[in-house]
Scaffold this active site. Structure first.
Site, mmCIF file in Angstrom:
data_model
loop_
_atom_site.group_PDB
_atom_site.id
_atom_site.type_symbol
_atom_site.label_atom_id
_atom_site.label_comp_id
_atom_site.label_asym_id
_atom_site.label_seq_id
_atom_site.Cartn_x
_atom_site.Cartn_y
_atom_site.Cartn_z
ATOM 1 N N LYS A 62 0.232 5.681 -34.372
ATOM 2 C CA LYS A 62 1.385 4.966 -34.924
ATOM 3 C C LYS A 62 0.907 3.880 -35.899
ATOM 4 C CE LYS A 62 2.686 1.359 -33.021
ATOM 5 N NZ LYS A 62 2.665 0.411 -34.139
ATOM 6 N N GLN A 108 4.965 0.808 -24.836
ATOM 7 C CA GLN A 108 4.388 2.113 -24.520
ATOM 8 C C GLN A 108 4.491 2.411 -23.022
ATOM 9 O OE1 GLN A 108 3.415 4.282 -26.856
ATOM 10 N NE2 GLN A 108 2.987 5.738 -25.226
ATOM 11 N N ASP A 119 12.679 3.104 -30.164
ATOM 12 C CA ASP A 119 12.455 4.281 -29.308
ATOM 13 C C ASP A 119 13.784 4.881 -28.827
ATOM 14 O OD1 ASP A 119 9.869 5.173 -29.027
ATOM 15 O OD2 ASP A 119 9.335 3.731 -27.464
#
Ligand code: NAP
Length: 301
Positions: free
Chosen positions: A63, A107, A130
């Site tokens: 990312k 994460q 997300d």
């Protein structure tokens, strides 16, 4: 049937997720360059990583690399595995209140002493690129504009750009996870294009799984079992989208290869189009995350 299968085989298309993701990233790169030319600050995506899970480290590094290559600011808050839930929530609040950060991902998986639901709910819905915050999941369910979760959003974008018809088609989704199966089923059953499909969502308690798969015009496999979907489960001419990612040990120099949930060698002989693994859905996920970061930057939602 043999002749039909042969015709399908000769016209079979491998959906090139890498090429589609590159095109999206080039479009974003040009957009970011124009923003910087106007002397505005660059879009900014932050990630929080707690602990040292190797797969998470790889994803976050990818990312970071992708953002920087496009001119997007990327920052990583790397926290020790022993970080308490309270400490993590403080970092999230800090980022929520930083006007120079547009998007935030935390994460997963998190260490077991941290409640992931509490963490997701702490992220500002306006920075939740997300698309996991319950408010954004609710908006998705009722068809309001929102941040869509990256993997299913990447699949929908791939379907759109490949011109794959979903209206009136039977889409069968294997797997009902909150990050892939359930949202892709929701997205494709909504009004819209892609969308307007009749969707069957299958899971480990589904009876007659093979019969359902055989009815699919579009089959999406997200069950986390290597090579689970075999050719006898696929209708000739179906579009097959493979979400699975598995590292399989072998005798190659690397010692492993990457495979999906679909038996690619056999299924590609009868599908009209199929995504490879690697080179398919996986690369679309980061492209979709970056698209969401741009939405957050532009305050489009
Ligand atoms: P998950 O949370 O483990 O969910 C798996 C789903 O498959 C569950 O709904 C489960 O049913 C169902 N299932 C398991 N065995 C089954 C069987 N024999 N028959 C029917 N259904 C079965 O997995 P996930 O997070 O959605 O991930 C799925 C795969 O996609 C994994 O390989 C993962 O690595 C990959 N993935 C790839 C990306 C990407 O960027 N390409 C992103 C995310 C995930 P129950 O609900 O009944 O248990």
């Amino acid at each position: 049937m043999r002749l039909q299968t042969l015709i399908q085989f000769t016209s079979m298309k491998i959906i090139d997720g890498k090429a589609i993701a590159e095109k999206i990233k080039n479009e974003i790169k040009a957009e970011v360059a124009a923003i910087i030319d106007r002397d505005e600050r660059a879009p900014h995506l932050a990630a929080i990583l707690v602990g040292n899970d190797p797969a998470s480290e790889t994803y976050v590094a990818s990312k970071d690399r992708n953002c920087k290559a496009l001119g997007i600011t990327s920052s990583l808050y790397k926290l020790d595995a022993k970080t308490t839930e309270e400490e993590l929530l403080k970092v999230i609040h800090f980022i929520n209140n930083d006007p120079d950060i547009d998007g935030l991902i935390v994460q997963q998986p998190l260490p077991s002493h941290i409640n992931p639901d509490k963490v997701i709910e702490a992220i500002s819905p306006a920075k939740d690129v997300d698309g996991f915050h319950p408010l954004n999941v609710g908006k998705m369910a009722i068809g309001l504009p929102t941040f869509l979760p990256a993997t299913p959003m990447g699949i929908v974008e791939m379907i759109r750009r490949e011109g794959i018809e979903t209206e009136g088609k039977h889409v069968v989704v294997l797997g009902r996870s909150n990050i892939v199966g359930t949202p892709i089923a929701t997205m494709l059953s909504r009004k819209g294009n892609p969308g307007n499909a009749t969707v069957t969502l299958c899971h480990s308690k589904t009876a007659n799984l093979k019969e359902l798969c055989l009815q699919a015009d579009v089959l999406i496999a997200a069950i986390g079992k290597p090579g689970f979907v075999t050719a006898d489960m696929v209708k000739p001419g179906a579009v097959v989208i493979d979400v699975g990612i598995h590292r399989i040990s072998d005798n190659s120099e690397k010692g492993y290869h990457i495979a999906g949930d679909v038996d690619f060698a056999e299924v590609s002989k009868i599908a009209s189009a199929i995504t490879p693994v690697p080179g398919g859905v996986g690369l679309m996920t980061i492209a979709a995350l970056i698209m969401n970061t741009m939405k957050a930057f532009k305050k489009e939602l």
